[in-house]
Structure formats: C-alpha cells, structure tokens
Design an enzyme around this catalytic site. Structure first.
Site, PDB file in Angstrom:
ATOM      1  CB  CYS A  70      -0.956   0.103   1.211  1.00 26.82           C
ATOM      2  SG  CYS A  70      -1.896   1.500   1.295  1.00 26.82           S
ATOM      3  CG  ASN A  71       1.559   3.254  -3.608  1.00 30.88           C
ATOM      4  OD1 ASN A  71       0.910   2.408  -4.229  1.00 30.88           O
ATOM      5  ND2 ASN A  71       2.844   3.419  -4.196  1.00 30.88           N
ATOM      6  CB  CYS A 177      -3.144   3.913  -5.870  1.00 33.73           C
ATOM      7  SG  CYS A 177      -4.311   2.663  -4.684  1.00 33.73           S
ATOM      8  CG  HIS A 179      -6.853  -0.324  -4.284  1.00 32.23           C
ATOM      9  ND1 HIS A 179      -6.227  -0.225  -3.395  1.00 32.23           N
ATOM     10  CD2 HIS A 179      -8.028  -1.062  -4.026  1.00 32.23           C
ATOM     11  CE1 HIS A 179      -6.720  -0.797  -2.342  1.00 32.23           C
ATOM     12  NE2 HIS A 179      -8.012  -1.327  -2.803  1.00 32.23           N
TER      13      HIS A 179
END
Length: 264
Positions: A70-71, A177, A179
């Site tokens: 996760c960034n 990101c 995602h």
C-alpha cells in the site's frame, strides 16, 4: 518460504499475484483491514495504528518477510512497522515507480489518490528522481474505492476523469496506488483514446516489490517450481476468506486457484 502482504483492502492482490508467479511454492498470508478501510482519509497517526495492528496479525502467522502493499501505508507507517518487526521479519515498503518512469526523460503522468497527489512525499520523489522529465500529477478520486468494491461502472467513470487530466503527449504512466494495477487494462484503453493510440509505458510496483522481498530473503525467482504454496487470509486480524470482489480481477482468480477459500 512464507511471505505476508498487508493493505487496507484488496490492493495487495497485485503484489501477491506477482509473488505467486515468481515463487509458486511460497505460502502467502494476506492481511487486510476491512473494519478500518479506507486508510487514505485517516490521520497519519490513526493510519499507523491500523497498519501496525494488521502487521501484528500477519506476524502471528510466522512469515519470513512482510510486504506493505500500500503506497499510503508505506508513506506513513513503514518506519513504525519496521521498528516493531525487524530484524526478525524484513519489512518491504511500496514506492511509486517514478524513478524508472522518468529515466528516459519523457512525459510522465503519475496517477495517485487525491491524498497522495501533491503531497510532500510524492513531490520529494519527483524532485529526487524525475528532474529530467516533465511530470504531471493526476489525482484519481474514487478509483481505489471503485476497484475495492468491484464496481465496474464506477471504475470506468473514475478512469475517464483521470484520463481527461492526463496530457495527450504522455509517454510513461506511473500507477501510484496498488489498487490501480488491478485495472491497468481499463486505464490503458482510456489513455489510448486520449493519446490517439500512442504506445505508452506503464510502471507499477507489484513485481518490483515482490522481487525486493525475495532479495531481502536471499532467494531468487523460480517460476517453474510446483505450485504448492498455500494462501491464508486475515481480515482485521480474523481468519477469513478471499473477498468475492477479488474474483473480478485476474490477480484474484490466480490466487483463488490455489485451493483458497472465497467469501460469498
């Protein structure tokens, strides 16, 4: 070998699938936080507390390494998680691939969450690693949430809005990101219309972070090994199943094919 990955939601699927491809024998632990997501709007202190709880849950499974997939969590919580887990468990953070994207000196677009876009952290990466490139920061409101919930229509709307903010002469796109890597095909299609079909280079973090985890363990990619790796899912610390929304993505289907339990 057991590798744990953590995120607020299913953004970790991209790095987990990359690790599965590189080492089909590795046992994977996916530790997410459905009770506390999304992490992006939280204060840094609150986000760090949630991330630390997820990391501790993963540690309970005895992993050899932990990837913060996760960034946002890597920006705010990586130092704290490292203090708690290392040196016993190497902790690998996720950094947007700005440096390789800017290496050729082209026109770079960084797609990121609104909270990350324009942040001191991202601006610092641009300053340190992209001095020779023309860089445009592109905020993508709603895209991570749409991906998380498997809302295809919302993904299309969010991608279209971000594509409209992307310069038509862009040469390299950073998916800032985790995602976003799950919907790279949709982003490619939208930008193809925007750029008149120009060939673009996309830069994600999934495979680089998986390779870095292997390096930290002194291991190497062996994609031809038998697919014996197991999958453990933790949901806010509780044993759980792979979310059904994960099956909407190729990465989730790859992981589900390894005798994983999928939620309904």
């Amino acid at each position: 070998m057991k590798i744990a990955l953590m995120d607020s939601g299913i953004g970790l699927l991209a790095a987990a699938a990359a690790m599965r491809r590189l080492r089909p024998d590795a046992d994977l632990v996916l530790s997410s936080d459905p009770d506390g997501m999304p992490w992006g709007p939280r204060t840094p202190a609150d986000l760090t507390e949630r991330a630390l709880a997820v990391a501790r849950a993963a540690r309970g499974e005895g992993p050899d390494a932990l990837i913060i997939a996760c960034n946002t969590a890597s920006v705010h919580a990586l130092p704290t998680v490292r203090v708690e887990l290392e040196p016993a468990i190497p902790v690998i953070g996720t950094v947007p691939a700005i440096k390789p994207a800017a290496a050729a000196g082209g026109r770079v677009a960084i797609w990121a969450t609104p909270a990350t876009t324009g942040s001191p952290y991202q601006r610092g990466l641009i300053r340190d690693f992209a001095a020779g490139a023309r860089v445009t920061e592109v905020p993508c409101p709603g895209l991570a949430d749409a991906v998380e919930h498997g809302d295809g229509a919302a993904v299309v709307r969010a991608v279209a809005a971000a594509a409209a903010l992307t310069p038509p002469d862009v040469t390299d796109v950073v998916l800032g990101c985790t995602h976003y890597e799950l919907v790279e095909a949709a982003i490619r299609a939208a930008l193809a219309e925007r750029t008149g079909g120009a060939e673009l280079l996309f830069h994600g973090s999934a495979e680089p972070v998986a390779l870095q985890a292997l390096r930290r363990l002194g291991a190497r990619p062996e994609p031809d090994l038998p697919p014996t790796g197991s999958l453990t899912v933790l949901l806010s610390g509780r044993p759980g199943a792979l979310p059904e929304a994960a099956l909407g993505y190729a990465e989730g289907r790859l992981l589900a094919g390894r005798n994983a339990t999928v939620g309904r």
